[in-house]
Design a protein around this motif. Structure first.
Motif, PDB file in Angstrom:
ATOM      1  N   ARG A 140       1.248  -1.161   0.175  1.00 42.39           N
ATOM      2  CA  ARG A 140      -0.320   0.288   0.091  1.00 42.39           C
ATOM      3  C   ARG A 140       0.956   1.226  -0.089  1.00 42.39           C
ATOM      4  O   ARG A 140       0.704   2.357   0.010  1.00 42.39           O
ATOM      5  CB  ARG A 140      -1.648   0.071   1.766  1.00 42.39           C
ATOM      6  N   ASN A 141       2.317   1.141  -0.150  1.00 41.68           N
ATOM      7  CA  ASN A 141       2.847   2.721  -0.241  1.00 41.68           C
ATOM      8  C   ASN A 141       3.001   3.385   1.338  1.00 41.68           C
ATOM      9  O   ASN A 141       3.206   4.059   1.338  1.00 41.68           O
ATOM     10  CB  ASN A 141       2.593   2.900  -1.605  1.00 41.68           C
ATOM     11  N   VAL A 142       2.957   2.465   2.370  1.00 45.20           N
ATOM     12  CA  VAL A 142       2.503   2.987   3.700  1.00 45.20           C
ATOM     13  C   VAL A 142       3.948   3.689   3.712  1.00 45.20           C
ATOM     14  O   VAL A 142       4.472   4.468   5.181  1.00 45.20           O
ATOM     15  CB  VAL A 142       1.849   2.266   4.321  1.00 45.20           C
ATOM     16  N   GLY A 143       5.649   3.066   3.630  1.00 45.91           N
ATOM     17  CA  GLY A 143       6.143   3.344   3.681  1.00 45.91           C
ATOM     18  C   GLY A 143       6.373   5.160   3.741  1.00 45.91           C
ATOM     19  O   GLY A 143       7.229   5.680   4.316  1.00 45.91           O
ATOM     20  N   LEU A 144       5.838   5.243   2.407  1.00 45.26           N
ATOM     21  CA  LEU A 144       5.651   6.745   2.271  1.00 45.26           C
ATOM     22  C   LEU A 144       5.848   7.619   3.884  1.00 45.26           C
ATOM     23  O   LEU A 144       6.092   8.866   3.720  1.00 45.26           O
ATOM     24  CB  LEU A 144       5.391   7.629   1.039  1.00 45.26           C
ATOM     25  N   LEU A 145       5.060   7.132   3.961  1.00 46.44           N
ATOM     26  CA  LEU A 145       4.298   8.430   5.811  1.00 46.44           C
ATOM     27  C   LEU A 145       5.063   8.857   6.138  1.00 46.44           C
ATOM     28  O   LEU A 145       5.116   9.420   7.221  1.00 46.44           O
ATOM     29  CB  LEU A 145       3.133   7.847   6.013  1.00 46.44           C
ATOM     30  N   ASP A 171     -15.695  15.246   5.990  1.00 48.88           N
ATOM     31  CA  ASP A 171     -14.843  17.210   5.339  1.00 48.88           C
ATOM     32  C   ASP A 171     -13.363  17.150   5.672  1.00 48.88           C
ATOM     33  O   ASP A 171     -13.122  17.966   6.015  1.00 48.88           O
ATOM     34  CB  ASP A 171     -15.769  18.296   5.511  1.00 48.88           C
ATOM     35  N   LEU A 172     -12.825  16.345   5.635  1.00 50.43           N
ATOM     36  CA  LEU A 172     -10.925  16.340   5.459  1.00 50.43           C
ATOM     37  C   LEU A 172     -10.479  17.072   4.522  1.00 50.43           C
ATOM     38  O   LEU A 172     -11.488  16.100   2.951  1.00 50.43           O
ATOM     39  CB  LEU A 172     -11.036  15.191   5.922  1.00 50.43           C
ATOM     40  N   PRO A 173      -9.857  17.396   4.438  1.00 44.97           N
ATOM     41  CA  PRO A 173      -8.590  17.084   2.846  1.00 44.97           C
ATOM     42  C   PRO A 173      -7.965  15.895   2.410  1.00 44.97           C
ATOM     43  O   PRO A 173      -8.127  16.040   3.411  1.00 44.97           O
ATOM     44  CB  PRO A 173      -7.479  18.703   3.299  1.00 44.97           C
ATOM     45  N   VAL A 174      -8.206  15.465   1.608  1.00 49.26           N
ATOM     46  CA  VAL A 174      -8.391  14.598   0.967  1.00 49.26           C
ATOM     47  C   VAL A 174      -6.899  14.423  -0.170  1.00 49.26           C
ATOM     48  O   VAL A 174      -6.649  15.453  -0.756  1.00 49.26           O
ATOM     49  CB  VAL A 174      -8.867  13.534   0.407  1.00 49.26           C
ATOM     50  N   VAL A 175      -5.693  13.984  -0.015  1.00 51.98           N
ATOM     51  CA  VAL A 175      -4.434  14.289  -0.433  1.00 51.98           C
ATOM     52  C   VAL A 175      -4.915  12.558  -1.443  1.00 51.98           C
ATOM     53  O   VAL A 175      -4.033  11.790  -0.268  1.00 51.98           O
ATOM     54  CB  VAL A 175      -3.009  14.630  -0.721  1.00 51.98           C
ATOM     55  N   THR A 176      -4.205  12.321  -2.239  1.00 56.71           N
ATOM     56  CA  THR A 176      -4.238  10.772  -3.081  1.00 56.71           C
ATOM     57  C   THR A 176      -3.857  11.405  -4.306  1.00 56.71           C
ATOM     58  O   THR A 176      -3.960  11.222  -5.095  1.00 56.71           O
ATOM     59  CB  THR A 176      -6.210   9.755  -3.096  1.00 56.71           C
ATOM     60  N   THR A 177      -3.294   9.522  -4.564  1.00 55.51           N
ATOM     61  CA  THR A 177      -3.220   9.038  -5.855  1.00 55.51           C
ATOM     62  C   THR A 177      -3.979   8.833  -7.240  1.00 55.51           C
ATOM     63  O   THR A 177      -4.944   9.106  -6.631  1.00 55.51           O
ATOM     64  CB  THR A 177      -1.820   7.679  -5.757  1.00 55.51           C
ATOM     65  N   ARG A 178      -3.616   9.025  -8.288  1.00 58.56           N
ATOM     66  CA  ARG A 178      -5.189   9.023  -9.024  1.00 58.56           C
ATOM     67  C   ARG A 178      -5.540   7.268  -9.009  1.00 58.56           C
ATOM     68  O   ARG A 178      -5.116   6.705  -9.992  1.00 58.56           O
ATOM     69  CB  ARG A 178      -4.506   9.355  -9.880  1.00 58.56           C
ATOM     70  N   PHE A 179      -6.033   6.588  -8.406  1.00 62.81           N
ATOM     71  CA  PHE A 179      -6.200   4.855  -7.531  1.00 62.81           C
ATOM     72  C   PHE A 179      -8.019   4.760  -8.462  1.00 62.81           C
ATOM     73  O   PHE A 179      -8.460   5.191  -8.225  1.00 62.81           O
ATOM     74  CB  PHE A 179      -6.318   4.788  -5.735  1.00 62.81           C
ATOM     75  N   CYS A 190      -7.211  16.633  -3.130  1.00 62.28           N
ATOM     76  CA  CYS A 190      -5.746  16.575  -4.678  1.00 62.28           C
ATOM     77  C   CYS A 190      -5.884  15.574  -4.735  1.00 62.28           C
ATOM     78  O   CYS A 190      -5.049  14.351  -3.962  1.00 62.28           O
ATOM     79  CB  CYS A 190      -4.510  17.754  -4.246  1.00 62.28           C
ATOM     80  N   PHE A 191      -5.418  15.164  -6.475  1.00 61.39           N
ATOM     81  CA  PHE A 191      -4.963  13.904  -6.368  1.00 61.39           C
ATOM     82  C   PHE A 191      -3.314  14.478  -7.380  1.00 61.39           C
ATOM     83  O   PHE A 191      -2.884  15.777  -7.268  1.00 61.39           O
ATOM     84  CB  PHE A 191      -5.926  13.536  -7.927  1.00 61.39           C
ATOM     85  N   VAL A 192      -2.637  13.374  -7.182  1.00 56.44           N
ATOM     86  CA  VAL A 192      -1.414  13.380  -7.527  1.00 56.44           C
ATOM     87  C   VAL A 192      -0.987  12.110  -8.259  1.00 56.44           C
ATOM     88  O   VAL A 192      -1.430  11.335  -8.561  1.00 56.44           O
ATOM     89  CB  VAL A 192      -0.247  13.249  -6.028  1.00 56.44           C
ATOM     90  N   ASP A 193       0.286  12.486  -8.837  1.00 57.02           N
ATOM     91  CA  ASP A 193       0.597  11.998 -10.413  1.00 57.02           C
ATOM     92  C   ASP A 193       1.735  11.236  -9.882  1.00 57.02           C
ATOM     93  O   ASP A 193       1.363   9.900 -10.188  1.00 57.02           O
ATOM     94  CB  ASP A 193       0.542  12.451 -11.531  1.00 57.02           C
ATOM     95  N   ASN A 194       2.250  11.495  -9.003  1.00 55.99           N
ATOM     96  CA  ASN A 194       4.040  10.590  -8.257  1.00 55.99           C
ATOM     97  C   ASN A 194       3.202  10.945  -6.490  1.00 55.99           C
ATOM     98  O   ASN A 194       3.143  12.278  -6.346  1.00 55.99           O
ATOM     99  CB  ASN A 194       4.482  11.409  -8.756  1.00 55.99           C
ATOM    100  N   PRO A 195       3.711   9.346  -6.274  1.00 51.53           N
ATOM    101  CA  PRO A 195       3.464   9.549  -4.749  1.00 51.53           C
ATOM    102  C   PRO A 195       4.437  10.597  -3.983  1.00 51.53           C
ATOM    103  O   PRO A 195       4.289  11.212  -2.633  1.00 51.53           O
ATOM    104  CB  PRO A 195       3.711   8.176  -4.263  1.00 51.53           C
ATOM    105  N   ALA A 196       5.334  10.815  -4.713  1.00 49.15           N
ATOM    106  CA  ALA A 196       6.384  11.695  -4.368  1.00 49.15           C
ATOM    107  C   ALA A 196       6.060  12.952  -3.800  1.00 49.15           C
ATOM    108  O   ALA A 196       6.530  13.975  -3.380  1.00 49.15           O
ATOM    109  CB  ALA A 196       8.415  12.482  -5.142  1.00 49.15           C
TER     110      ALA A 196
END
Length: 214
Positions: free
Chosen positions: A51-56, A137-145, A159-165
């Motif tokens: 799940r790419n959780v290590g990024l956190l 009603d939280l701001p959400v940042v997500t990959t285009r999943f 906000c959608f991001v194209d790259n998890p970075a």
């Protein structure tokens, strides 16, 4: 067949998942041992590397805002990666690996929700945690999943991001502006989804009856 459309039905409980008042947010943070003045970034889901959780952990080490506290609630329905949990804890992430009876409380104590998953095999097509965060009603940042981009477009608080970075910068920008994610997810409340399901069943029955007459 019309019933095939039912497979894509998505719904969230807007009664259970609601925004918190500032006072409630402070109370919940105290209950869970969190700094009341921290900027809390949340992720809820299976605690595994897929799940790419290590990024956190990197997000905690290089925070998007001062006094950022990343919180990860690991699902207890699947095995948790103990080594990953330790890595996140060492990075300063608050990892909750136990069952949380009232998960809505955890969303309500947060300032922002992050969904970093990339692999399509690591989550259902429309992640329920994203919908629950939006309902609060939280701001959400997500990959285009998966199906998220079919249901939503970027807007106030989403906000959608194209790259998890890009997640760190997106969190800082997304949380600084207005937020309307609850309004975005309102069409997927359970009553509307139920009505849609019943409409699909009725259409299928009518179609079946016509075919039987022919």
């Amino acid at each position: 067949m019309a019933l095939d459309d039912a497979r894509g039905l998505t719904a969230v409980d807007l009664e259970r998942f609601q925004p918190a008042s500032p006072k409630e947010q402070m109370t919940l943070r105290s209950r869970h041992g969190l700094d009341p003045d921290a900027f809390v970034v949340l992720h809820v889901g299976h605690l595994n590397r897929g799940r790419n959780v290590g990024l956190l952990g990197r997000l905690q080490r290089d925070p998007p805002r001062p006094r950022t506290q990343v919180v990860v609630v690991g699902s207890t329905s699947t095995p948790q990666d103990a080594e990953l949990a330790m890595e996140l804890t060492d990075a300063g992430v608050r990892v909750i690996g136990r069952h949380v009876a009232e998960i809505a409380e955890v969303y309500r104590l947060a300032d922002c929700y992050v969904f970093p998953v990339v692999s399509r095999s690591s989550s259902i097509d429309v992640p329920l945690s994203v919908l629950e965060a939006m309902a609060c009603d939280l701001p959400v940042v997500t990959t285009r999943f998966g199906g998220l981009t079919d249901l939503f477009h970027s807007g106030p608080g989403l906000c959608f991001v194209d790259n998890p970075a890009e997640i760190g910068g997106a969190v800082a920008a997304c949380a600084a502006g207005p937020c309307g994610t609850r309004q975005m997810v309102a069409p997927y409340a359970w009553p509307r989804a139920t009505r849609r399901f019943l409409d699909i069943v009725e259409e299928a029955l009518e179609l079946g009856g016509k075919q039987g007459e022919s």
